[in-house]
Scaffold this active site. Structure first.
Site, PDB file in Angstrom:
ATOM      1  N   THR A  82       0.799  -1.235   0.000  1.00  0.00           N
ATOM      2  CA  THR A  82       0.000   0.000   0.000  1.00  0.00           C
ATOM      3  C   THR A  82       0.827   1.279   0.000  1.00  0.00           C
ATOM      4  OG1 THR A  82      -0.153  -0.143   2.407  1.00  0.00           O
ATOM      5  CG2 THR A  82      -2.011  -0.998   1.137  1.00  0.00           C
ATOM      6  N   ASP A  83       2.077   1.208   0.488  1.00  0.00           N
ATOM      7  CA  ASP A  83       2.830   2.455   0.674  1.00  0.00           C
ATOM      8  C   ASP A  83       2.922   3.285  -0.593  1.00  0.00           C
ATOM      9  OD1 ASP A  83       3.112   1.739   3.238  1.00  0.00           O
ATOM     10  OD2 ASP A  83       5.303   1.612   3.247  1.00  0.00           O
TER      11      ASP A  83
ATOM     12  N   LYS B 260      -2.290   7.709  -0.180  1.00  0.00           N
ATOM     13  CA  LYS B 260      -2.298   7.069   1.141  1.00  0.00           C
ATOM     14  C   LYS B 260      -2.183   8.176   2.175  1.00  0.00           C
ATOM     15  CE  LYS B 260      -0.380   3.264   3.822  1.00  0.00           C
ATOM     16  NZ  LYS B 260       0.673   2.255   4.018  1.00  0.00           N
TER      17      LYS B 260
END
Lengths: 653, 461
Positions: free
Chosen positions: B183-184, B262
């Protein structure tokens, strides 16, 4: 003919054949005969400022309606290290519960709801746990490893509890034996349940994450009283540190029980120690009764491997039934099912616990696993029949039942019927092998109900979010320096002092020994009197007056110190204590003024005696020779208390 | 291979195991000055110290033994456990859409080997079916593992490989594509794929998870269900990110690949659409559109793959008192493009001016974005902005810094003609620049405190 079975008579008969006696009539012989065995897991919250893995305050609680937000999660079973699903995990998954968490921003942050990884372990909690582990004579580990212990009931939003072993292999002394300890762990407390109805379970997150220790014993206890004694010892030991929380829910026990040939069954969350003997007694006999059922089924069901239930919707014969109940049920949107259980005649009304029979084992599981709210079923051997005999005949012919069979009728939402049928069949098949592995919930009457399938050791995983914490020898040594003395030593010391034994429970529960010892040693007081003052008199005060939040037991030491310094007689403490208990901030001089206390010398008091004796002659209340003395004493009492010992005055009179 | 029997142990700890002849997975009795311990010796994590030996005790817990306290140790048995995810054959159901899951690594398609601490893939259709059987009700799934890297190690090489692989899948007639990703940097890849895979006829859904699938409350299973639903059944044929909407297990959001970011280091609902509203809400039942303008699914296979990237592009986050050497050093190191993330409407301090002027003269493309993330670069408002534009800094409208960085790399990968680069940069491919910002996008997250509090109380977070 199964319809010839009289449920009530069968219940009585099977209770006798299981050898059940009420606990009061049971002796060690009773327990040896059924092979009573029990171990404990004692939980105790620690007195820390913050929670274990986050910086939320610990020890603040909310009422159910006091929440700011809610969120919802589902728990999925995950594979164990061995590549297998845990039994509990699958059961919880079957229930398809929506887990709703109520969050109050004062007591929960993003950690509690698993949206933030853990912060470093609370060192204050760790140090308290190490001290208690040392007191429990446990071998302290070299490095603390945080482990994840899976719980899929939703009581922890992550689906696992972070927990760590602090020590292994210790022991505690009881009056007549030693009980071995398996381990002590430091863990985070779970949520408090608000409700659990149908497919929705609601939890509060205030208690979640508070530091808790769990002391686990070997199954060394051979009768219910020993279980309570061991439980009390561990609780008193925890409290002797003064570093643990007290109050409702701060200490809770899980009790493991089995009988010979039975299975370890865990009774969860017993918050009142007093219930332990009754619970363990009943559970051991429940298992013994289940073994009797197993033996009975060996005769009644020959082809156990092929055994199956036979379900049919009740709809087709609903019109023929006398009972109106089923019409009501289907009008409420329930689906009503009839199930035939081949060869189970006489089993459903078989005794299991006082007031309960095998039918309850099924009904409880239908509630927990299939989410069917109670009442959810009736059976052909119901102790309190819901259906007329004629109706059961209709059901039996619908199911093509044989005379030796038993029948269940149950109801619930259409979507839950499949799980319910699986649940019924599964539990009946378990009866062929005896006692199922499960955890049970305790009830106030000393009986238990099914809670969950007992999880295995497979549900432990290392916590990849935390690093191991090394415990240096020097640190452990430092923590071991000022430990309180052992509870068993204190017990013996109180006995030596002549303090009556009926007061020990109160003294240990409130950890009063240290202050008693301080008064005796530092102020040269009579040990027996001091013991009685705390064990009897203080207990009386606590039951009759409202305690100020500022009051601490240390204030009683101050009171004695004041009495000694002012050369008062110690008896005055009993008069002053009720005031001090309610207004601990008031200085002692003022307390005395309030009580209208006046200083008198011994001579002044004694000088009244001749006058009183004279007066007694005219009123003479009794013919007994002692009466005059007692009357005079009564007259002088208020004047004397605190000024001279009453015993001395009595002697003079 | 001799070392394998002491897996993870080094230095003093290794010496102790060797001295007493005890192996990893050996059942050991350990005598120490703190008492006796019994258990199975576990591998030690590489990054932990060499002063402790890890035991799994009978109750299933792990503990560490300080080697300095050990007086004796005996191996009484040996039992190596093998950790394997059971594979079940993924059932093919006629009539369900064909979805391809491309694996890049990250939490979503892996699980931890608890004993070694290593990440092992759980990625074949069989493994996924074993863990999330519901997927078989949504689509006919096939998988391909392209690489296994952590999100932070994704880069141009991976972007281009992915783009080409997607092109091939579309050509072969797939109904939707799901990309499992850490996800980063998910939003970098989402932007890259938007630029590199243009005019796709089917949904391309990037999905990750914030909690690994070995945790009962993991978001991985639900994210996978949402992503396969969006890819197989959804009608938005764009590059999208699919992640939790609220942190509750309730619904996911589909974010346009160029407008997503994010925004929380650990929350499940960490992805947010910035400067706009999300495309749609997604549940297992299907999509619920929020934005009405999107590229619909098509039957044709007319996709354009543009797998280009210039690696000498950088991003510089302006801070007060930044010195000109920050820019000089990039120029001296041969950077061809710089994205500046400026303050407010798009500003930097005066001392940087000469450095910027020098960079532009040397042919470096410089674009301005904003630290506020929300809102447009407006360089006409203050003198500072006008000065910077005069020096050649190009305002990048409301492009998110990461999207701007990816786009500049992609543009410079195609041409070094700065005019053409500018044309590419300022012509939106899929809403990396929007002509207008909806009034409710920003308000959804900020302002109206009592109303928002009421909202949080009433609806699942």
């Amino acid at each position: 003919m199964s319809n010839k079975i009289n449920p009530a008579l069968n219940y009585e008969k099977t209770m006798r054949s299981a050898g059940y006696v009420p606990r009061k009539q049971a002796t060690q012989k009773t327990y040896d005969a059924i092979g009573f065995m029990s171990g404990l897991e004692v939980h105790q919250q620690l007195l820390t400022k913050q929670k274990l893995f986050c910086r939320c305050p610990a020890g603040i609680f909310q009422k159910p309606e006091e929440y700011h937000a809610e969120l919802i999660r589902h728990m999925r079973p995950t594979l164990s290290e061995l590549g297998e699903y845990d039994g509990t995990a699958l059961m919880e998954f079957k229930t398809r519960k929506n887990i709703v968490y109520h969050i109050n921003s004062r007591t929960a942050c993003t950690y509690e709801v698993d949206d933030t990884p853990p912060f470093p372990l609370n060192r204050e909690a760790l140090d308290i746990a190490i001290r208690i582990a040392l007191l429990s004579k446990l071998n302290i580990v070299g490095e603390v490893h945080i482990t994840r212990k899976q719980y899929l009931d939703g009581s922890i939003p992550t689906g696992f509890q972070r927990t760590a072993i602090i020590g292994v292999e210790g022991e505690i002394p009881l009056k007549n034996k030693k009980v071995r300890l398996i381990q002590l762990s430091l863990e985070e407390d779970s949520c408090r349940e608000v409700s659990d109805i149908g497919h929705q379970r609601v939890y509060r997150t205030d208690r979640l994450g508070m530091p808790l220790i769990e002391t686990v014993t070997y199954p060394d206890m051979k009768n219910p009283d020993e279980v309570m004694e061991a439980c009390n010892y561990i609780r008193f030991l925890n409290r002797s540190t003064g570093l643990v929380r007290t109050g409702i829910g701060a200490g809770r026990e899980d009790v493991n029980v089995s009988c010979r040939g039975g299975t370890r069954v865990e009774i969860k969350g017993v918050s009142r120690t007093k219930l332990i003997p009754e619970l363990t007694h009943n559970e051991c006999f429940r298992q013994w009764a289940l073994l009797k059922i197993r033996d009975r089924l060996k005769d009644q069901v020959k082809q156990q491997k092929e055994w199956k239930i036979k379900p049919e919707p009740l709809k087709s014969i609903a019109g023929k039934l006398e009972s109106q109940r089923f019409k009501e049920l289907s009008n409420n949107g329930h689906k009503v099912m009839a199930v035939n259980l081949p060869g189970f005649g006489g089993v459903f009304s078989h005794f299991t616990q006082p007031g309960k029979c095998f039918a309850n084992e099924i009904a409880d599981r239908l509630k927990v696993i299939a989410c069917l709210e109670r009442p959810n079923m009736t059976c052909s051997e119901d102790l309190d029949p819901m259906l007329a005999d004629n109706d059961w005949d209709q059901v039996r012919s619908l199911l093509n039942a044989s005379p030796d069979d038993a029948q269940i009728i149950f109801w619930g939402p259409e979507d839950d019927i499949k799980t319910a049928l699986e649940t019924i069949e599964e539990r009946c098949i378990m009866a062929f092998s005896g006692v199922p592995n499960e955890t049970r919930k305790s009830l106030a009457d000393g009986t238990t109900i099914f809670e969950r399938v007992l999880p295995g050791a497979d549900r432990m995983y290392p916590d990849t979010d935390s690093k191991p914490i090394p415990l240096e020898d020097s640190h452990i040594k430092k923590l071991g320096q000022d430990l309180p003395s052992d509870v068993i030593e204190r017990y013996h010391q109180l006995k030596t002092w002549g303090v009556p034994e009926d007061s020990y429970h109160y003294l240990f529960t409130h950890n009063l020994y240290p202050v008693i010892e301080k008064i005796i040693a530092g102020l040269d007081q009579d040990p027996k009197k001091i013991g009685k003052l705390f064990g009897h008199f203080l207990k009386y005060i606590a039951g009759h007056y409202k305690r100020s939040p500022d009051f601490s037991y240390e204030r009683i030491y101050d009171l004695y110190k004041y009495v000694v310094a002012n050369k008062l007689d110690a008896e005055i403490v009993k008069i002053m204590l009720p005031v001090v208990y309610q207004y601990p901030k008031m200085d002692f001089d003022s307390v005395l003024v309030n009580l209208d206390f006046k200083r008198f010398s011994k001579d002044e008091i004694v000088s009244n005696i001749p006058f009183l004796k004279d007066k007694y002659k005219s009123i003479k209340t009794s013919k007994l020779p002692e009466a005059e003395k007692h009357w005079a004493m009564g007259q002088l009492r208020k004047m004397a208390v605190g000024n001279i010992p009453l015993k001395e005055l009595m002697g003079i009179i | 291979m001799t070392d394998d029997i002491f897996q993870g142990y080094k230095g003093a700890g290794l010496e102790v195991l060797k001295k007493y002849n005890v192996r990893v997975w050996g059942q050991a009795e350990v005598l120490t000055s703190r008492g006796d311990f019994k258990g199975t010796v576990l591998p030690r994590s590489e990054n932990d110290d060499d002063q402790h030996i890890v035991l799994k005790i009978a109750t299933g817990y792990n503990i560490g033994i300080d080697i300095a306290t050990i007086t004796a140790m005996t191996e009484t048995g040996y039992k190596k456990a093998n950790y394997k995810i059971p594979e079940k054959e993924f059932p093919i159901t006629p009539g369900l859409p064909k979805v391809k899951l491309l694996g890049t690594g990250g939490t979503i398609a892996s699980r931890l080997d608890y004993r070694t601490g290593a990440v092992i893939p759980a990625f074949t259709p069989g493994e996924l079916y074993g863990a999330v059987p519901e997927l078989a009700d949504i689509c006919n799934l096939t998988t391909e593992k392209l690489f296994a890297v952590f999100s932070e190690n994704m880069g141009p090489e991976q972007y281009t490989t992915l783009a080409v692989a997607i092109g091939k899948e579309i050509e072969n007639g797939i109904d939707g594509i799901v990309i499992g990703h850490g996800t980063d940097t998910l939003h970098y890849t989402a932007a890259a794929l938007t630029f590199m895979v243009q005019n796709p006829p089917v949904p391309i859904v990037l999905v990750g998870s914030q909690r690994s699938s070995d945790r009962p409350s993991s978001d991985a299973a639900l994210n996978l269900m949402h992503a396969t639903t969006a890819a197989g059944h959804g009608d938005i044929a764009e590059v999208m990110v699919c992640m939790f909407g609220p942190t509750s297990d309730e619904y996911g959001l589909l974010h346009r690949g160029t407008r997503v970011r994010k925004m929380h280091s650990s929350y499940r609902s960490t992805f947010r659409t910035i400067g706009d509203t999300p495309l749609a809400m997604i549940t297992r039942q299907g999509l619920q559109h929020i934005k009405q303008d999107y590229n619909p699914r098509r039957k044709d296979r007319q996709v354009i793959i543009k797998p280009y990237f210039e690696e000498k592009v950088g991003m510089i986050y302006y801070y007060t008192n930044m010195q000109p050497d920050m820019i000089d050093s990039m120029v001296d190191n041969g950077y061809k493009g710089i994205i500046i993330i400026g303050t407010g409407l798009g500003h930097v301090n005066k001392p940087l001016y000469p450095a910027i002027e020098r960079a532009v003269k040397k042919g470096v493309a410089i674009y301005m974005t904003v630290q506020t993330l929300w809102g447009y670069v407006h360089m006409f408002v203050y003198d500072t902005g006008r000065d910077l534009m005069a020096q050649g800094v190009v305002p990048a409208e409301n492009m998110l810094p990461e999207a701007a960085y990816i786009k500049l790399g992609w543009a410079l990968g195609q041409t070094s003609d700065l005019e053409k680069v500018k044309e590419i940069m300022m012509t939106p491919i899929n809403d990396e620049i929007t002509p207008r910002e909806p009034y409710n996008g920003y308000l959804i997250y900020q302002g109206g405190v009592p109303e928002v509090e009421e909202f949080i109380k009433k609806f699942h977070k």
